[in-house]
Write a protein that holds these residues in place. Structure first.
Motif, PDB file in Angstrom:
ATOM      1  N   ARG A  17       0.988  -1.277   0.022  1.00  0.00           N
ATOM      2  CA  ARG A  17       0.073   0.196  -0.064  1.00  0.00           C
ATOM      3  C   ARG A  17       0.903   1.228  -0.060  1.00  0.00           C
ATOM      4  O   ARG A  17       1.677   1.345   0.726  1.00  0.00           O
ATOM      5  CB  ARG A  17      -0.878  -0.046   1.235  1.00  0.00           C
ATOM      6  N   LEU A  18       0.527   2.192  -0.895  1.00  0.00           N
ATOM      7  CA  LEU A  18       1.570   3.383  -0.942  1.00  0.00           C
ATOM      8  C   LEU A  18       1.478   4.370   0.179  1.00  0.00           C
ATOM      9  O   LEU A  18       2.205   5.032   0.288  1.00  0.00           O
ATOM     10  CB  LEU A  18       1.144   4.027  -2.347  1.00  0.00           C
ATOM     11  N   THR A  19       0.360   4.141   0.889  1.00  0.00           N
ATOM     12  CA  THR A  19       0.168   5.151   1.973  1.00  0.00           C
ATOM     13  C   THR A  19       0.991   4.639   3.309  1.00  0.00           C
ATOM     14  O   THR A  19       0.867   5.198   4.101  1.00  0.00           O
ATOM     15  CB  THR A  19      -1.184   5.215   2.518  1.00  0.00           C
ATOM     16  N   THR A  20       1.152   3.401   3.223  1.00  0.00           N
ATOM     17  CA  THR A  20       2.070   2.792   4.298  1.00  0.00           C
ATOM     18  C   THR A  20       3.102   3.772   4.690  1.00  0.00           C
ATOM     19  O   THR A  20       3.975   4.326   3.632  1.00  0.00           O
ATOM     20  CB  THR A  20       2.851   1.493   3.894  1.00  0.00           C
ATOM     21  N   ASN A  21       3.599   3.852   6.028  1.00  0.00           N
ATOM     22  CA  ASN A  21       4.617   4.987   6.492  1.00  0.00           C
ATOM     23  C   ASN A  21       5.822   4.642   5.413  1.00  0.00           C
ATOM     24  O   ASN A  21       6.505   5.791   4.879  1.00  0.00           O
ATOM     25  CB  ASN A  21       4.996   4.568   7.866  1.00  0.00           C
ATOM     26  N   PHE A  22       6.723   3.388   5.560  1.00  0.00           N
ATOM     27  CA  PHE A  22       7.830   3.309   4.760  1.00  0.00           C
ATOM     28  C   PHE A  22       7.731   3.662   3.325  1.00  0.00           C
ATOM     29  O   PHE A  22       8.529   3.983   2.626  1.00  0.00           O
ATOM     30  CB  PHE A  22       8.453   1.908   5.418  1.00  0.00           C
ATOM     31  N   ALA A  23       6.685   2.829   2.678  1.00  0.00           N
ATOM     32  CA  ALA A  23       6.500   3.262   1.342  1.00  0.00           C
ATOM     33  C   ALA A  23       6.278   4.826   0.732  1.00  0.00           C
ATOM     34  O   ALA A  23       6.766   5.030  -0.223  1.00  0.00           O
ATOM     35  CB  ALA A  23       5.183   2.302   0.743  1.00  0.00           C
ATOM     36  N   ASN A  24       5.624   5.345   1.635  1.00  0.00           N
ATOM     37  CA  ASN A  24       5.403   7.042   1.430  1.00  0.00           C
ATOM     38  C   ASN A  24       6.833   7.498   1.264  1.00  0.00           C
ATOM     39  O   ASN A  24       6.933   8.610   0.363  1.00  0.00           O
ATOM     40  CB  ASN A  24       4.591   7.418   2.192  1.00  0.00           C
ATOM     41  N   LEU A  25       7.805   7.267   2.063  1.00  0.00           N
ATOM     42  CA  LEU A  25       9.042   7.785   2.162  1.00  0.00           C
ATOM     43  C   LEU A  25       9.766   7.546   1.036  1.00  0.00           C
ATOM     44  O   LEU A  25      10.757   8.272   0.522  1.00  0.00           O
ATOM     45  CB  LEU A  25       9.815   7.353   3.473  1.00  0.00           C
ATOM     46  N   ALA A  26       9.874   6.543   0.308  1.00  0.00           N
ATOM     47  CA  ALA A  26      10.541   5.464  -0.526  1.00  0.00           C
ATOM     48  C   ALA A  26      10.113   5.885  -1.915  1.00  0.00           C
ATOM     49  O   ALA A  26      10.338   5.160  -2.832  1.00  0.00           O
ATOM     50  CB  ALA A  26      10.445   4.238  -0.332  1.00  0.00           C
TER      51      ALA A  26
ATOM     52  N   LEU B 190      -4.795   8.673  -1.849  1.00  0.00           N
ATOM     53  CA  LEU B 190      -4.330   7.239  -1.904  1.00  0.00           C
ATOM     54  C   LEU B 190      -5.192   6.408  -1.100  1.00  0.00           C
ATOM     55  O   LEU B 190      -5.343   5.068  -1.632  1.00  0.00           O
ATOM     56  CB  LEU B 190      -2.795   7.220  -1.696  1.00  0.00           C
ATOM     57  N   ALA B 191      -5.511   6.739   0.222  1.00  0.00           N
ATOM     58  CA  ALA B 191      -6.286   5.726   0.931  1.00  0.00           C
ATOM     59  C   ALA B 191      -7.640   5.276   0.230  1.00  0.00           C
ATOM     60  O   ALA B 191      -8.022   4.153   0.536  1.00  0.00           O
ATOM     61  CB  ALA B 191      -6.360   6.369   2.513  1.00  0.00           C
ATOM     62  N   VAL B 192      -8.111   6.638  -0.347  1.00  0.00           N
ATOM     63  CA  VAL B 192      -9.497   6.002  -1.090  1.00  0.00           C
ATOM     64  C   VAL B 192      -9.137   5.314  -2.068  1.00  0.00           C
ATOM     65  O   VAL B 192     -10.102   4.345  -2.496  1.00  0.00           O
ATOM     66  CB  VAL B 192     -10.132   7.653  -1.396  1.00  0.00           C
ATOM     67  N   GLU B 193      -8.226   5.542  -3.071  1.00  0.00           N
ATOM     68  CA  GLU B 193      -7.812   4.651  -4.042  1.00  0.00           C
ATOM     69  C   GLU B 193      -7.528   3.106  -3.686  1.00  0.00           C
ATOM     70  O   GLU B 193      -7.996   2.086  -4.249  1.00  0.00           O
ATOM     71  CB  GLU B 193      -6.683   5.070  -4.824  1.00  0.00           C
ATOM     72  N   GLN B 194      -6.958   2.961  -2.671  1.00  0.00           N
ATOM     73  CA  GLN B 194      -6.552   1.439  -2.063  1.00  0.00           C
ATOM     74  C   GLN B 194      -8.092   0.859  -1.500  1.00  0.00           C
ATOM     75  O   GLN B 194      -7.947  -0.326  -1.658  1.00  0.00           O
ATOM     76  CB  GLN B 194      -5.516   1.657  -1.005  1.00  0.00           C
ATOM     77  N   GLY B 195      -8.853   1.560  -0.883  1.00  0.00           N
ATOM     78  CA  GLY B 195      -9.976   1.130  -0.357  1.00  0.00           C
ATOM     79  C   GLY B 195     -10.750   0.573  -1.581  1.00  0.00           C
ATOM     80  O   GLY B 195     -11.502  -0.379  -1.550  1.00  0.00           O
TER      81      GLY B 195
END
Length: 349
Positions: free
Chosen positions: A47-56, A320-325
């Motif tokens: 998930r792109l909203t995940t803390n570490f993914a968002n930073l990367a 992105l949270a909406v998109e992932q939902g």
């Protein structure tokens, strides 16, 4: 005649038991581990909203990760200060654990990304020992995105007062319990997860006199939040602590004994990891220029705070949270609606 009826009842009972066993065995979990370092790139199942993914992501991705990891290690050594005069005895290594669930249905087997958590591992430079940390920490779930960003919003769209749908969070809670009680989890972890989140910005917290040597002062919340209720369906309790030299309390969700089940270094690894992420994502609370008082009301409108040297786009994260939902709804909730309802109705531990 009576014998035939009894035989039919026995057959019907056996059919139900067979169906229940089939449903229980339909869900198979697999675990993939990825090292979180400055060279990390999010996978297609993250998930792109995940803390570490968002930073990367973005032009500064490597510097973002390097800065965040340095913050984690510095904070860990500051808390683990015994016999650590230079503040460099320990190094925290992070693993991203991606949980995939396989569902067998009439059309075949589908592998679906379900949960992603972080596991901490600690290296002691003085002894050369590798020390197991804590699993959980950051918690990421597509189904939770669906519940909060799609289901809850749609349910309240035309209502004058905010309310919660019936059975809200039930499926998600059962899926989580199914995973942590699975052979896959037990083969890889000795202890149950700790999930560490920000305190709620619409609740009030009061400091108690109890002070834990690692977790710090305990705070009590004036009432349960929606997140607390949601996580309770996962079998998790919550306690609030403000670690030494922190600026605000954090929420620690756990199923066992938070104070007795984990080592001091394990707790420190969780604090240093999640406090770093909170400083980046909630600087108004966790990187404020003042310390939470005895009675504390968090606010994301607080203006007296400092920014870290890590880029973060909060608006993008909400979008992105909406998109992932919607992704969870299209690829999991709707296609497997009947299977999930039947499984959930018969789920037991």
């Amino acid at each position: 005649m009576k014998a035939n009826i009894q035989e039919d009842l026995r057959n019907e009972k056996q059919d139900i038991e067979n169906a229940q066993n089939t449903i229980k065995n339909d869900f198979v979990f697999t675990l993939k581990s990825t090292c979180l370092d400055e060279n990390y790139h999010p996978s297609s199942k993250t998930r792109l909203t995940t803390n570490f993914a968002n930073l990367a992501r973005g032009a500064n991705r490597q510097q973002n990760l390097r800065n965040a990891l340095n913050m984690i290690n510095n904070r860990f050594n500051a808390l683990a200060h015994l016999d650590n005069p230079k503040g460099d005895r320990y190094h925290v290594e992070l693993e991203i654990l991606t949980v995939t669930m396989s569902i067998d249905d009439k059309s075949g087997t589908s592998d679906l990304p379900m949960i992603e958590v972080l596991k901490t591992n600690i290296f002691d430079h003085k002894t050369g020992q590798q020390i197991e940390g804590v699993a959980g920490n950051n918690y990421s779930s597509y189904v939770r995105d669906y519940d909060f960003s799609i289901l809850l919003i749609e349910y309240n769209k035309n209502r004058s007062t905010f309310s919660i749908p019936e059975n809200f969070g039930d499926l998600h809670g059962k899926l989580y319990k199914c995973f942590v009680n699975s052979a896959t989890y037990k083969e890889n972890f000795k202890l149950s997860p700790i999930i560490c989140l920000s305190v709620s910005s619409n609740k009030t917290y009061t400091r108690t006199e109890y002070e834990h040597p690692v977790l710090g002062f305990e705070y009590l919340q004036n009432e349960y939040s929606l997140t607390d209720e949601y996580f309770s369906k996962m079998g998790l309790k919550v306690r609030f602590f403000m670690p030494p030299n922190s600026l605000a309390p954090m929420a620690f969700y756990h199923s066992g004994d938070l104070l007795a089940d984990y080592t001091d270094l394990g707790l420190i690894s969780s604090i240093s990891t999640m406090e770093t992420f909170q400083k980046i994502y909630r600087p108004e609370i966790y990187n404020a220029n003042s310390v939470a008082g005895k009675i504390y009301q968090p606010s994301l409108k607080h203006e007296d705070y400092s920014l870290t040297r890590v880029d973060y786009d909060r608006e993008e994260r909400s979008r992105l949270a909406v998109e992932q939902g919607k992704y969870a709804e299209a690829h999991f909730i709707k296609p497997y609606k009947n299977v999930l309802e039947q499984w959930s109705a018969n789920f037991t531990l």
